[in-house]
Structures are given as C-alpha cells and as structure tokens.
Design a protein around this motif. Sequence first.
Motif, mmCIF file in Angstrom:
data_model
loop_
_atom_site.group_PDB
_atom_site.id
_atom_site.type_symbol
_atom_site.label_atom_id
_atom_site.label_comp_id
_atom_site.label_asym_id
_atom_site.label_seq_id
_atom_site.Cartn_x
_atom_site.Cartn_y
_atom_site.Cartn_z
ATOM 1 N N ARG A 211 2.531 8.377 4.446
ATOM 2 C CA ARG A 211 3.383 9.202 3.599
ATOM 3 C C ARG A 211 3.822 8.364 2.409
ATOM 4 O O ARG A 211 4.295 7.240 2.579
ATOM 5 C CB ARG A 211 4.606 9.676 4.390
ATOM 6 N N PHE A 212 3.606 8.868 1.196
ATOM 7 C CA PHE A 212 4.008 8.127 0.002
ATOM 8 C C PHE A 212 5.508 8.282 -0.208
ATOM 9 O O PHE A 212 5.997 9.377 -0.489
ATOM 10 C CB PHE A 212 3.251 8.635 -1.230
ATOM 11 N N ASN A 213 6.244 7.193 -0.014
ATOM 12 C CA ASN A 213 7.690 7.223 -0.215
ATOM 13 C C ASN A 213 8.051 6.594 -1.554
ATOM 14 O O ASN A 213 7.323 5.748 -2.067
ATOM 15 C CB ASN A 213 8.386 6.451 0.903
ATOM 16 N N ASP A 214 9.211 7.009 -2.080
ATOM 17 C CA ASP A 214 9.665 6.409 -3.340
ATOM 18 C C ASP A 214 9.935 4.929 -3.103
ATOM 19 O O ASP A 214 10.487 4.545 -2.075
ATOM 20 C CB ASP A 214 10.960 7.089 -3.809
ATOM 21 N N VAL A 215 9.514 4.095 -4.054
ATOM 22 C CA VAL A 215 9.822 2.668 -3.944
ATOM 23 C C VAL A 215 10.466 2.198 -5.242
ATOM 24 O O VAL A 215 10.309 2.810 -6.289
ATOM 25 C CB VAL A 215 8.562 1.815 -3.658
ATOM 26 N N ARG A 216 11.194 1.107 -5.112
ATOM 27 C CA ARG A 216 11.851 0.544 -6.294
ATOM 28 C C ARG A 216 11.071 -0.702 -6.721
ATOM 29 O O ARG A 216 10.921 -1.648 -5.957
ATOM 30 C CB ARG A 216 13.293 0.164 -5.937
ATOM 31 N N VAL A 217 10.502 -0.628 -7.920
ATOM 32 C CA VAL A 217 9.744 -1.769 -8.444
ATOM 33 C C VAL A 217 10.449 -2.276 -9.691
ATOM 34 O O VAL A 217 10.584 -1.552 -10.675
ATOM 35 C CB VAL A 217 8.295 -1.367 -8.798
ATOM 36 N N GLY B 174 7.055 8.698 -4.823
ATOM 37 C CA GLY B 174 5.894 8.712 -3.949
ATOM 38 C C GLY B 174 4.752 9.512 -4.539
ATOM 39 O O GLY B 174 3.587 9.109 -4.484
ATOM 40 N N VAL B 175 5.115 10.633 -5.153
ATOM 41 C CA VAL B 175 4.072 11.506 -5.700
ATOM 42 C C VAL B 175 3.367 10.838 -6.882
ATOM 43 O O VAL B 175 2.162 11.010 -7.086
ATOM 44 C CB VAL B 175 4.669 12.890 -6.086
ATOM 45 N N VAL B 176 4.114 10.005 -7.618
ATOM 46 C CA VAL B 176 3.500 9.279 -8.731
ATOM 47 C C VAL B 176 2.530 8.226 -8.199
ATOM 48 O O VAL B 176 1.417 8.054 -8.717
ATOM 49 C CB VAL B 176 4.581 8.630 -9.630
ATOM 50 N N GLN B 177 2.943 7.559 -7.122
ATOM 51 C CA GLN B 177 2.033 6.578 -6.505
ATOM 52 C C GLN B 177 0.728 7.244 -6.073
ATOM 53 O O GLN B 177 -0.369 6.748 -6.349
ATOM 54 C CB GLN B 177 2.687 5.939 -5.282
ATOM 55 N N ALA B 178 0.868 8.378 -5.389
ATOM 56 C CA ALA B 178 -0.327 9.078 -4.913
ATOM 57 C C ALA B 178 -1.191 9.521 -6.085
ATOM 58 O O ALA B 178 -2.425 9.426 -6.041
ATOM 59 C CB ALA B 178 0.076 10.286 -4.069
ATOM 60 N N ALA B 179 -0.535 9.980 -7.155
ATOM 61 C CA ALA B 179 -1.275 10.467 -8.321
ATOM 62 C C ALA B 179 -2.055 9.342 -8.981
ATOM 63 O O ALA B 179 -3.261 9.463 -9.237
ATOM 64 C CB ALA B 179 -0.297 11.089 -9.324
#
Lengths: 277, 277
Positions: B102-108, B115-120
Amino acid sequence: MQDKPGLEQGTAATESAGPATVMSAREVIKHFGGTRVLNGVSIEVGVGEVVVMVGPSGSGKTTFLRCVNHLERIDGGEILVHGLPVGYRRGAGRLGKLVEDRPKAVAERRRNIGFVFQRFNLFPHLTALDNVAVAPAKVLGVPKADAREQAQALLKRVGLADKASSRPSALSGGQQQRVAIARALAMKPELMLFDEPTSALDPEMVGEVIAVMKELVEDGMTMIVVTHEMGFARSAADRLVMFDQGVILEEGPPEQLMTDPGHERTRTFLRRIIEHV
Amino acid sequence: MAGGYVLADSAPGAGFDWSFFWHYLFAPSSTFLDGLWRTVYISVVAQLLGVVLGFLIALAQRSRHTPLRWAGAGYVWLLRGTPLLVQLVLVYNGLAAAGVYRFNDVRVAGVIVLGVVQAAVLTLALNEGAYMAEIFRAALDAIDPGQAEAAHALGMTPAKTMRVVLLPQALRIIVPPLGNEFNLMMKSTSLLSVIGLQEMFLTAQSINSATFKTFEIFLVAACYYLALTTVWSFVQKFIERRLADPGRAAPATPSFRHRLTGGARGERGVLSTGDIR
Ligand SMILES: Nc1ncnc2c1ncn2[C@@H]1O[C@H](COP(=O)(O)OP(=O)(O)OP(=O)(O)O)[C@@H](O)[C@H]1O
Ligand SMILES: [Mg+2]
C-alpha cells in the motif's frame, strides 16, 4: 621500450621464440559460420620489423589483423604478443587450454597494440586533438592537460598541428587517417597494425599517409601493414607476406617475392597489383 | 449584451461563457495551479527516471549474458504490451487490494509525498523505461560498429567505450524521440485521474462538476497542456542545437529569433542568408 610496465619479459622469453619476438601466431584458425577464413596461419614478427601483407580480396588479411588484437575470436591455434595471448588466458588446471579473458583484461592487453582502420573510425563528436588525447586521458589516467599537450605534439608529428580543433567531418580523408595514426600512437604502442590504411583515400592523399608511416618505420616501430602500396613494401618492408585462401602462401624479402616468387599465384597476383597502381 | 452573458451563466448548456473562460485562463484558482504543478513535476521526475531505467534496460539487452538480454526483452514486451491505464490501477489499487503493498504518504526532506504520487511516478517511470529502452537501443544500433572497435583497439573497456564514445553519439540521436516521449508523458499524466491524483485534468473535472462549465474549463485545461508542450518544444530545439556537431551545423551562435522560432523556418533563413563563405 624495455621497461614498459605490464610487459613481462620473463614470460615472453619462455613462451615464445625469444624476447625479440613481438608477435607470434601459430596455426591460427578462424571460422565465420561454416566457412574457414583462416586455415592455419603461422608467422613471427620481431622487434622493429616491418611486415607487409598482401593477397587477394577475401584471403583473410583483415581477419588475421583483427585476431591479433582480439577484435575477432580465434577458433584454433594461438596468437602471442610479447609472449602472452591476447584475449585469452590459460585455464586453471588443464595445460594448454585457453579460455577467453574478461573484457577488462582484454582491454588492458590491447593498450600497447595500435590499430589503424581502413575507414579511419575517428570519433566524430571529438576534435582532432581530443581524438588523440582521449585514450591516454581516459584509459591511462594521464592528466587532461598533459594528454592534450602530448596529443598536440603527435598532431605536429603527422603534420596536422593546425587542425587540432577541427572535427573529423571537417578533415579530408588523408588528414583523418593521419589523425587516426596519431591517435593510435598516443597509447605508445609497441606494435602497430595497419589494415589497408590508404585504400579508402583519393589517390592524391595516399602519399601523405605513406610518408607518415615511413617516418614510423624510421623510428623503429614494429609494424604489420596490410596494403597493396608496393612502393611502401619495396622501400620500407623487411618482409612481404602473401596471403591466399586463409593461409600464408609464402613470405620473404619484398624484392625477392616481387622478382622471383616461389609460387605462380604470387607472381600473377603481384604483377596485377603493381601494374594496376 | 452583458445581460445575455448573465443568462448563460445561470443556465447550463446555454452557450459559451467567455468571462468564465478568460478568468480561468488568466487567473486560475490555486487548486487549478496546484493541479498544473503536479502535472509538471510528476512528468519531469517520471521522465528522468524513465530515461535512466531505459538506458539500463538497453544495456541489459546488449549484454553478453543471455539471461540479462532475456530479462530486458521481457520487460519491454510486458510494459509496452499493456495499457498504462491498466498498469496504474494495478500498481496503486491492485497491489493494495491484494494486500501486497500500500502506497502511504511519506515525508521526504520536510515535504509530504502522497502515496498516490509515489505510485504515479513509479508506474509512469516503469512504463516510460520500456519505451526509452527501445529508443536507446535503436540509437546505439545506429552508431557505426567501427566506433566501438576503434575504442576497443585503444584499450577501452566496454564500460568506457559506452561512456566516452557511444553514449555521447547516441544522445544526439536520442534527443528528438526523447522530446516526443516527454510531450506524450505530460499528456499521459491526465490518466492519473483514474487513481484519484489531483493533477490538472482531475482538477478541471472537479471544477466542472461544481460549475457545469464543461466546455470552458476543459478548454482552459487544453490551453495549459498546449502551453506546456509548446514551451517544451522550444527547450527541445535548444538542446538539439547545443548537441549538434559544430563541424556540420551552419550557425555557430543561433540568433535569438532563430532560437525562438526554432525548426525548419529558422534553418531555411540561415541557409539562405548565412552561407557567406
Ligand atoms: N564478420 C564476418 N562475418 C562473416 N564473414 C566474414 C566476416 N568478416 C569477414 N568475413 C569473410 O571472411 C573472408 C576473409 O575476409 P577478410 O576481410 O579477412 O579478407 P581480406 O583479405 O581482408 O580481403 P580484402 O582485401 O577484400 O580486404 C571473406 O570471405 C569475408 O567474406
Ligand atoms: Mg581487408
């Protein structure tokens, strides 16, 4: 020439005919698919020797030269440069069995074998100067400024000091081939291989390239030259080698082969190319 | 006149609302700008990753190790053979539904990456990698084999040959198709709406469902996509000119007008006026 690193004189002495031998080929066999292109080629080239190879089209001259620095694999026999095989190493255990070397080791062995191609193969994205400087800088790690300085000196040596900043596309064929010779010399090779260096040139440019090669001969460079320039062979070669159908038909002093060859095929072939030039 | 427009505003489907159109075109809401920004940065990051991945896959396809070549070919076959839309849903929704990932929001670095941006980004890059691999492969194949042979003969390892000789020449060939890929990439981001990513298209859709100005708001979106691809085409022309062989390219320093207009018109102008020599 004596204290080149990586040149193991001891091994050279034990593995080949003697320390004065730069290149020795023994019973080299090469197939392309089903056709046998080299059918047992044996030859030795000593330090400072100039060997000119001639022979009909398709007789295997180019293939043999390419095998010497492992641009082609060989299927039998062996080729030693300074007493060590190029592109192969002795397999562990079984005596005499050669296995292909890792790419890095092959690259290292090629460093002191210069190759001049029929079609120059200069790097089009680099200037003439950088074509000459790139290998010392990137392969040997020579500082860029030093590599460029040496490259400038080499360009001067081949008469192109004023073309340092030109791209290959802005040079004539003869100039490109002279840059290519300078590029090969930049690695300080102990053996230079030339594959028909003038046959892609317009006739009026042949002389300038031959002149550069003659200077190399005078400097004592060991050279194997595939060429049909019989003037060069007569004046510069120690030996003339006649290739025919994948074997060396005969070899000897140029004058002897041209006037009194041992084979009728050599006579007709040489007469044809001398008359043609 | 003005009254007519007021009427159209309150009655959906009753005509084109120019004031709404101009307003959104020149003073878009911050939500719309956020969507535009996501479209841009997701495209850029995915394209950059896709280029790197594509190069690696192209290397695998040229490897002397057969399993690597198969892996490269299999990757391209799989990713080019299935729709991006399906890949997006599989990666973002499919993996989560199957309980795999599951793509969760992360702080970078202090910024929250959804998460959805990571998956995209991941999916677009994986997809793009397959296309870039083909582009790299074609470009590398287009380079004269004599180039690699000359590099090898100078003692360059395969890696050095790639870096010093082949890649610089391949890049020149790659820029036009790469430009095309990035153009497609920016437009492909509109597909991200299916996984609920608030990029420009989905933002326009939300505005549409609130205002019912379907034609107006999607025309605004079209204008912005067009602006992005147009700006990019100028950038691309600029890069192409920077990479061109100065030995062959006519102008050493393209005029400002030349750079602005780009393309064939500029070239023709240079050819007709610039050949003073
Ligand atoms: N890469 C290759 N694949 C298949 N056959 C090849 C390849 N390279 C060379 N050959 C064949 O090997 C034979 C010898 O070729 P090679 O180029 O060595 O001859 P050559 O003596 O140099 O001839 P030329 O005087 O025309 O240059 C020819 O029959 C040629 O067709
Ligand atoms: Mg040949």
